[in-house]
Design a protein around this motif. Structure first.
Motif, mmCIF file in Angstrom:
data_model
loop_
_atom_site.group_PDB
_atom_site.id
_atom_site.type_symbol
_atom_site.label_atom_id
_atom_site.label_comp_id
_atom_site.label_asym_id
_atom_site.label_seq_id
_atom_site.Cartn_x
_atom_site.Cartn_y
_atom_site.Cartn_z
ATOM 1 N N LYS A 89 2.552 5.704 -6.073
ATOM 2 C CA LYS A 89 2.213 5.730 -7.495
ATOM 3 C C LYS A 89 1.040 6.662 -7.765
ATOM 4 O O LYS A 89 1.065 7.451 -8.718
ATOM 5 C CB LYS A 89 1.882 4.307 -7.960
ATOM 6 C CG LYS A 89 1.608 4.196 -9.447
ATOM 7 C CD LYS A 89 1.356 2.757 -9.858
ATOM 8 C CE LYS A 89 1.073 2.664 -11.354
ATOM 9 N NZ LYS A 89 0.783 1.257 -11.765
ATOM 10 N N ARG A 90 0.017 6.593 -6.911
ATOM 11 C CA ARG A 90 -1.142 7.465 -7.113
ATOM 12 C C ARG A 90 -0.779 8.927 -6.889
ATOM 13 O O ARG A 90 -1.283 9.819 -7.579
ATOM 14 C CB ARG A 90 -2.276 7.050 -6.170
ATOM 15 C CG ARG A 90 -2.899 5.709 -6.532
ATOM 16 C CD ARG A 90 -4.165 5.459 -5.739
ATOM 17 N NE ARG A 90 -4.767 4.176 -6.095
ATOM 18 C CZ ARG A 90 -5.922 3.731 -5.585
ATOM 19 N NH1 ARG A 90 -6.581 4.471 -4.697
ATOM 20 N NH2 ARG A 90 -6.402 2.562 -5.960
ATOM 21 N N ALA A 91 0.090 9.185 -5.917
ATOM 22 C CA ALA A 91 0.510 10.557 -5.651
ATOM 23 C C ALA A 91 1.311 11.118 -6.829
ATOM 24 O O ALA A 91 1.160 12.292 -7.197
ATOM 25 C CB ALA A 91 1.344 10.611 -4.383
ATOM 26 N N GLU A 92 2.142 10.280 -7.446
ATOM 27 C CA GLU A 92 2.917 10.726 -8.601
ATOM 28 C C GLU A 92 2.013 10.994 -9.792
ATOM 29 O O GLU A 92 2.214 11.967 -10.538
ATOM 30 C CB GLU A 92 3.963 9.672 -8.958
ATOM 31 C CG GLU A 92 5.085 9.549 -7.932
ATOM 32 C CD GLU A 92 5.982 8.360 -8.199
ATOM 33 O OE1 GLU A 92 5.702 7.614 -9.165
ATOM 34 O OE2 GLU A 92 6.951 8.157 -7.436
ATOM 35 N N PHE B 83 0.817 -1.215 0.000
ATOM 36 C CA PHE B 83 0.000 0.000 0.000
ATOM 37 C C PHE B 83 0.852 1.266 0.000
ATOM 38 O O PHE B 83 0.417 2.316 -0.472
ATOM 39 C CB PHE B 83 -0.964 -0.019 1.190
ATOM 40 C CG PHE B 83 -1.984 -1.110 1.087
ATOM 41 C CD1 PHE B 83 -2.950 -1.086 0.101
ATOM 42 C CD2 PHE B 83 -1.960 -2.191 1.955
ATOM 43 C CE1 PHE B 83 -3.878 -2.101 -0.026
ATOM 44 C CE2 PHE B 83 -2.890 -3.211 1.852
ATOM 45 C CZ PHE B 83 -3.854 -3.165 0.858
ATOM 46 N N TYR B 84 2.077 1.163 0.507
ATOM 47 C CA TYR B 84 2.984 2.308 0.434
ATOM 48 C C TYR B 84 3.341 2.615 -1.019
ATOM 49 O O TYR B 84 3.276 3.777 -1.458
ATOM 50 C CB TYR B 84 4.250 2.016 1.243
ATOM 51 C CG TYR B 84 5.330 3.054 1.086
ATOM 52 C CD1 TYR B 84 5.127 4.377 1.479
ATOM 53 C CD2 TYR B 84 6.567 2.714 0.534
ATOM 54 C CE1 TYR B 84 6.127 5.335 1.322
ATOM 55 C CE2 TYR B 84 7.568 3.655 0.375
ATOM 56 C CZ TYR B 84 7.340 4.963 0.768
ATOM 57 O OH TYR B 84 8.336 5.911 0.617
ATOM 58 N N HIS B 85 3.671 1.584 -1.781
ATOM 59 C CA HIS B 85 4.010 1.791 -3.186
ATOM 60 C C HIS B 85 2.778 2.187 -3.999
ATOM 61 O O HIS B 85 2.886 3.000 -4.938
ATOM 62 C CB HIS B 85 4.650 0.532 -3.769
ATOM 63 C CG HIS B 85 6.021 0.264 -3.243
ATOM 64 N ND1 HIS B 85 7.072 1.125 -3.448
ATOM 65 C CD2 HIS B 85 6.535 -0.759 -2.506
ATOM 66 C CE1 HIS B 85 8.161 0.653 -2.880
ATOM 67 N NE2 HIS B 85 7.862 -0.489 -2.291
ATOM 68 N N ARG B 86 1.627 1.668 -3.640
ATOM 69 C CA ARG B 86 0.396 2.078 -4.331
ATOM 70 C C ARG B 86 0.109 3.556 -4.068
ATOM 71 O O ARG B 86 -0.279 4.293 -4.986
ATOM 72 C CB ARG B 86 -0.784 1.217 -3.871
ATOM 73 C CG ARG B 86 -2.113 1.639 -4.472
ATOM 74 C CD ARG B 86 -3.264 0.778 -3.983
ATOM 75 N NE ARG B 86 -3.304 -0.497 -4.689
ATOM 76 C CZ ARG B 86 -4.324 -1.362 -4.568
ATOM 77 N NH1 ARG B 86 -5.345 -1.093 -3.754
ATOM 78 N NH2 ARG B 86 -4.303 -2.487 -5.238
ATOM 79 N N ALA B 87 0.293 3.984 -2.831
ATOM 80 C CA ALA B 87 0.068 5.387 -2.489
ATOM 81 C C ALA B 87 1.064 6.292 -3.218
ATOM 82 O O ALA B 87 0.698 7.373 -3.708
ATOM 83 C CB ALA B 87 0.182 5.581 -0.978
ATOM 84 N N GLU C 41 0.229 14.122 -9.203
ATOM 85 C CA GLU C 41 1.172 15.220 -8.978
ATOM 86 C C GLU C 41 0.935 15.906 -7.634
ATOM 87 O O GLU C 41 0.931 17.143 -7.526
ATOM 88 C CB GLU C 41 1.086 16.241 -10.125
ATOM 89 C CG GLU C 41 1.503 15.657 -11.467
ATOM 90 C CD GLU C 41 1.464 16.683 -12.575
ATOM 91 O OE1 GLU C 41 0.992 17.811 -12.297
ATOM 92 O OE2 GLU C 41 1.903 16.370 -13.696
ATOM 93 N N LYS C 42 0.704 15.071 -6.616
ATOM 94 C CA LYS C 42 0.508 15.588 -5.263
ATOM 95 C C LYS C 42 1.831 15.531 -4.506
ATOM 96 O O LYS C 42 2.860 15.141 -5.047
ATOM 97 C CB LYS C 42 -0.559 14.775 -4.536
ATOM 98 C CG LYS C 42 -1.953 14.915 -5.125
ATOM 99 C CD LYS C 42 -2.959 14.117 -4.314
ATOM 100 C CE LYS C 42 -4.366 14.281 -4.880
ATOM 101 N NZ LYS C 42 -5.373 13.495 -4.114
ATOM 102 N N GLY C 43 1.780 15.919 -3.230
ATOM 103 C CA GLY C 43 2.980 15.896 -2.409
ATOM 104 C C GLY C 43 3.467 14.483 -2.168
ATOM 105 O O GLY C 43 2.774 13.493 -2.442
ATOM 106 N N SER C 44 4.670 14.368 -1.666
ATOM 107 C CA SER C 44 5.277 13.066 -1.412
ATOM 108 C C SER C 44 4.578 12.347 -0.255
ATOM 109 O O SER C 44 4.021 12.977 0.641
ATOM 110 C CB SER C 44 6.768 13.231 -1.097
ATOM 111 O OG SER C 44 6.925 14.030 0.064
#
Length: 303
Positions: A176-179, A170-174, A182-185
């Motif tokens: 990927k979705r943030a990228e 879920f960390y990597h899914r989060a 184009e949201k914050g890290s």
């Protein structure tokens, strides 16, 4: 004439010794539970009671979360074998393995081992919500264990079996979705279990066995070297992440544990011979009389 006095004295002393032993045993059985509670000590007698698979919590898990129940049994086998190799308390780690995931009883359908081919509910949730649901099984497990008056050492196993490990999926899914948006890290700390890290050798073994058994379900067991590579990767990952820093395991012991895991997993995940299908058996049976008849005719002609 025979002097009965010494014989009577011996008989009296023998009877007194026998009765005193019975009385002491009775007092020990009556007082062991209060002393365990007062001094926060868990004896092997208590652990043997908790290892009974008819315990209400284990029976409930077998009915409501069968995948988690089976996972716990496999973890107990892995961890007990490893604990014996390094002369740790194998009974303790086995019982802790039985109960380490009881928190999943609250929402068993949100854990993949209980999905049984159904729709994955996490597909409809955000990674942050999935994170909360996954992490909550530790807190729910601690709460359930205390309500059921399980010993403190079992509660430690529930709290420490993930340490402060990161929930990778879920960390990597989060991220990927943030990228994509184009949201914050995304903060890695937000996707870590609350801990604490394992503090004893038994809890360290439990953590490793839990991670390795879960990961072993996704590998191709027919490929040589897959199991050994998996065990080596997870061990190195936990060491690099500092999860084993406080559990009093030496590198020599970790190497013994590694070999034990590889041996146990190779036996648990052994392959089987592919049996012929029914239509193949029927076609083989149809061909067999023809061959037999031909052999019989040849023999007749030769004679």
């Amino acid at each position: 004439s025979f002097d009965w006095v010494p014989a009577i004295v011996v008989a009296q002393n023998g009877l007194a010794a026998f009765l005193s032993g019975d009385i002491v045993s009775l007092f020990v059985l009556l007082l062991i539970s209060p002393f365990e509670y007062l001094f926060n000590v868990t004896t092997d007698i208590r652990l043997l009671e908790l290892s009974d698979m008819s315990h209400p919590l284990l029976s409930r898990m077998a009915m409501e979360a069968p995948g988690t129940y089976h996972h716990s049994l496999m973890v107990s086998n892995l961890s007990q074998a490893a604990a014996r190799k390094i002369h740790a308390n194998d009974l303790l780690v086995r019982v802790c393995a039985y109960y380490h995931d009881i928190g999943k009883l609250t929402k068993p359908e949100f854990f993949i081992e209980n999905a049984q081919g159904r729709h994955n509910p996490h597909d409809d949730l955000s990674p942050s919500m999935s994170r909360l649901l996954i992490i909550s099984h530790v807190k729910e497990g601690v709460s359930l264990a205390r309500r059921c008056k399980l010993p403190g050492i079992i509660v430690d196993g529930i709290e420490q079996h993930h340490g402060t490990s990161i929930i990778q999926f879920f960390y990597h899914r989060a991220k990927k979705r943030a990228e994509e948006a184009e949201k914050g890290s995304i903060k890695e700390e937000d996707y870590r279990y609350p801990g604490p890290k394992p503090r004893t050798a038994e809890m360290g073994i439990l953590m490793l066995a839990d991670s390795i058994e879960a990961a072993s379900r996704s590998i191709d067991k027919n490929k040589p070297g897959q199991i050994e590579g998996l065990v080596n990767d997870i061990l190195q990952e936990k060491i690099n992440d500092g999860q084993l820093d406080h559990c009093e395991l030496t590198m020599e012991q970790i190497n013994v544990i590694r070999r034990s895991f590889i041996f146990s997993l190779n036996n648990m995940l052994h392959g089987r011979i592919a049996y012929p299908k029914k239509d193949e058996e029927e076609s083989a049976e149809k061909k067999e009389p023809v061959n037999t008849a031909t052999e019989a005719e040849i023999r007749e002609n030769e004679s």
